[in-house]
Design an enzyme around this catalytic site. Sequence first.
Site, PDB file in Angstrom:
ATOM      1  N   TYR A 153     -13.037 -16.727  -5.285  1.00 61.88           N
ATOM      2  CA  TYR A 153     -11.666 -16.285  -4.988  1.00 61.88           C
ATOM      3  C   TYR A 153     -10.711 -17.489  -4.946  1.00 61.88           C
ATOM      4  O   TYR A 153      -9.640 -17.475  -5.561  1.00 61.88           O
ATOM      5  CB  TYR A 153     -11.644 -15.544  -3.644  1.00 61.88           C
ATOM      6  CG  TYR A 153     -10.272 -15.065  -3.241  1.00 61.88           C
ATOM      7  CD1 TYR A 153      -9.724 -13.904  -3.793  1.00 61.88           C
ATOM      8  CD2 TYR A 153      -9.505 -15.765  -2.321  1.00 61.88           C
ATOM      9  CE1 TYR A 153      -8.454 -13.477  -3.429  1.00 61.88           C
ATOM     10  CE2 TYR A 153      -8.246 -15.340  -1.953  1.00 61.88           C
ATOM     11  CZ  TYR A 153      -7.727 -14.190  -2.510  1.00 61.88           C
ATOM     12  OH  TYR A 153      -6.465 -13.765  -2.152  1.00 61.88           O
ATOM     13  N   LYS A 157      -7.458 -18.389  -7.407  1.00 61.34           N
ATOM     14  CA  LYS A 157      -6.089 -18.552  -6.916  1.00 61.34           C
ATOM     15  C   LYS A 157      -5.573 -19.968  -7.177  1.00 61.34           C
ATOM     16  O   LYS A 157      -4.385 -20.176  -7.384  1.00 61.34           O
ATOM     17  CB  LYS A 157      -6.032 -18.207  -5.422  1.00 61.34           C
ATOM     18  CG  LYS A 157      -6.281 -16.723  -5.152  1.00 61.34           C
ATOM     19  CD  LYS A 157      -5.223 -15.843  -5.832  1.00 61.34           C
ATOM     20  CE  LYS A 157      -5.376 -14.391  -5.486  1.00 61.34           C
ATOM     21  NZ  LYS A 157      -4.293 -13.555  -6.035  1.00 61.34           N
TER      22      LYS A 157
HETATM   23  N1  LIG Z   1      -3.365  -9.690   2.147  1.00 63.60           N
HETATM   24  C1  LIG Z   1      -3.524 -10.994   2.302  1.00 63.60           C
HETATM   25  O1  LIG Z   1      -3.701 -11.487   3.421  1.00 63.60           O
HETATM   26  C2  LIG Z   1      -3.454 -11.895   1.096  1.00 63.60           C
HETATM   27  C3  LIG Z   1      -3.480 -13.272   1.326  1.00 63.60           C
HETATM   28  C4  LIG Z   1      -3.407 -14.136   0.239  1.00 63.60           C
HETATM   29  C5  LIG Z   1      -3.309 -13.624  -1.043  1.00 63.60           C
HETATM   30  N2  LIG Z   1      -3.290 -12.278  -1.242  1.00 63.60           N
HETATM   31  C6  LIG Z   1      -3.174 -11.792  -2.615  1.00 63.60           C
HETATM   32  O2  LIG Z   1      -2.104 -10.878  -2.682  1.00 63.60           O
HETATM   33  C7  LIG Z   1      -2.327  -9.958  -3.760  1.00 63.60           C
HETATM   34  C8  LIG Z   1      -2.147  -8.550  -3.237  1.00 63.60           C
HETATM   35  O3  LIG Z   1      -3.141  -8.308  -2.257  1.00 63.60           O
HETATM   36  P1  LIG Z   1      -2.993  -7.184  -1.139  1.00 63.60           P
HETATM   37  O4  LIG Z   1      -3.372  -7.807   0.138  1.00 63.60           O
HETATM   38  O5  LIG Z   1      -1.701  -6.502  -1.301  1.00 63.60           O
HETATM   39  O6  LIG Z   1      -4.230  -6.243  -1.551  1.00 63.60           O
HETATM   40  P2  LIG Z   1      -4.323  -4.692  -1.889  1.00 63.60           P
HETATM   41  O7  LIG Z   1      -5.765  -4.458  -2.120  1.00 63.60           O
HETATM   42  O8  LIG Z   1      -3.599  -3.915  -0.870  1.00 63.60           O
HETATM   43  O9  LIG Z   1      -3.522  -4.579  -3.270  1.00 63.60           O
HETATM   44  C9  LIG Z   1      -4.052  -5.104  -4.469  1.00 63.60           C
HETATM   45  C10 LIG Z   1      -3.741  -4.119  -5.582  1.00 63.60           C
HETATM   46  O10 LIG Z   1      -4.238  -4.671  -6.814  1.00 63.60           O
HETATM   47  C11 LIG Z   1      -4.819  -3.617  -7.547  1.00 63.60           C
HETATM   48  N3  LIG Z   1      -5.816  -4.101  -8.466  1.00 63.60           N
HETATM   49  C12 LIG Z   1      -7.046  -4.594  -8.205  1.00 63.60           C
HETATM   50  N4  LIG Z   1      -7.700  -4.873  -9.335  1.00 63.60           N
HETATM   51  C13 LIG Z   1      -6.871  -4.557 -10.355  1.00 63.60           C
HETATM   52  C14 LIG Z   1      -6.986  -4.610 -11.756  1.00 63.60           C
HETATM   53  N5  LIG Z   1      -8.121  -5.037 -12.359  1.00 63.60           N
HETATM   54  N6  LIG Z   1      -5.937  -4.209 -12.514  1.00 63.60           N
HETATM   55  C15 LIG Z   1      -4.814  -3.753 -11.921  1.00 63.60           C
HETATM   56  N7  LIG Z   1      -4.652  -3.653 -10.597  1.00 63.60           N
HETATM   57  C16 LIG Z   1      -5.673  -4.069  -9.814  1.00 63.60           C
HETATM   58  C17 LIG Z   1      -5.450  -2.709  -6.482  1.00 63.60           C
HETATM   59  O11 LIG Z   1      -5.700  -1.400  -6.985  1.00 63.60           O
HETATM   60  C18 LIG Z   1      -4.406  -2.754  -5.394  1.00 63.60           C
HETATM   61  O12 LIG Z   1      -3.460  -1.703  -5.537  1.00 63.60           O
HETATM   62  C19 LIG Z   1      -3.734 -10.223  -4.274  1.00 63.60           C
HETATM   63  O13 LIG Z   1      -3.661 -10.998  -5.453  1.00 63.60           O
HETATM   64  C20 LIG Z   1      -4.366 -11.027  -3.138  1.00 63.60           C
HETATM   65  O14 LIG Z   1      -5.391 -11.856  -3.599  1.00 63.60           O
HETATM   66  C21 LIG Z   1      -3.365 -11.398  -0.205  1.00 63.60           C
END
Ligand SMILES: NC(=O)c1ccc[n+]([C@@H]2O[C@H](COP(=O)([O-])OP(=O)(O)OC[C@H]3O[C@@H](n4cnc5c(N)ncnc54)[C@H](O)[C@@H]3O)[C@@H](O)[C@H]2O)c1
Length: 249
Positions: A153, A157
């Site tokens: 992961y 990133k």
């Molecule tokens: N939530 C956190 O604390 C956090 C922290 C750092 C980074 N992020 C990053 O933020 C972004 C959003 O995460 P989130 O927390 O909103 O998660 P989430 O799981 O709520 O949303 C992620 C979305 O991406 C979609 N997705 C997954 N695989 C996919 C694919 N192959 N094609 C198209 N869509 C796809 C999922 O269906 C989902 O709707 C991600 O890239 C995650 O790595 C999140």
Amino acid sequence: MVVGRVAVVTGGASGIGLGVSERLAARGDRVAVLDVQGDAARHVAKELEATGGQAVGLAVDVRDRAAVEAALDTVRERFGPIEIAVTSAGVDAGGAFTDITQETWDRVLAINLTGTFHCLQTVVPDMLAAGWGRIVTISSTSAQHGAANRAHYVASKGGVIALTKALAIELAPHGITVNTIPPSIIDTPMAQAGAGTGHVPSVDAIAAMTPVRRAGVPADVAAAVEFLCSEDAGFITGQQIGVNGGWYL
Ligand SMILES: NC(=O)c1ccc[n+]([C@@H]2O[C@H](COP(=O)([O-])OP(=O)(O)OC[C@H]3O[C@@H](n4cnc5c(N)ncnc54)[C@H](O)[C@@H]3O)[C@@H](O)[C@H]2O)c1
């Protein structure tokens, strides 16, 4: 000032991407919600339209280049050339480094990094033709300071941050800005699921360690994305804009 830009948000059906879709629709952008969860993406688009916005929801797996291209053609037919792209589609992953299989490594890199590449390479020609564009990628604080038990992961990133910086330099002369938001803990289904599997602490535990003493919410990220996608942000490019409650390295 131009209002009502055409924006594409990947991962727009949930969490951060959902918050961004709502925010951009509320300011008058025409928003394409792309997500592998097609029903959820269509539902979000309907909700945005019910509140007066213009939106379309499309089922897309960002690993599938042909599907990405077809979806963005649909967006162009419906709304016109794409001016804003926010890449939030992503998956979390945990596990000791020695336990990571090549299959899992490939899957995480394919979605988080190569999926970002597919989306951006498909939208950038529209922005080059217009001489204007705004791109915001979603990376992670884990790639800024490293993190145990999530090497795949974190590497994915880190790639997103590097891709952002490279594109920022290349596209800057064309009126296109490219920035990344590396969030810390944002309370979303992904964050809750990660805590559930135990490879990251609970949202509440991380909130307690965060200087502002709370977890972030998708609206926190969406507010920063809205600014980065504004006219006023034209001199900001290649930056990692921390939305992290003061989380320090
Ligand atoms: N939530 C956190 O604390 C956090 C922290 C750092 C980074 N992020 C990053 O933020 C972004 C959003 O995460 P989130 O927390 O909103 O998660 P989430 O799981 O709520 O949303 C992620 C979305 O991406 C979609 N997705 C997954 N695989 C996919 C694919 N192959 N094609 C198209 N869509 C796809 C999922 O269906 C989902 O709707 C991600 O890239 C995650 O790595 C999140």
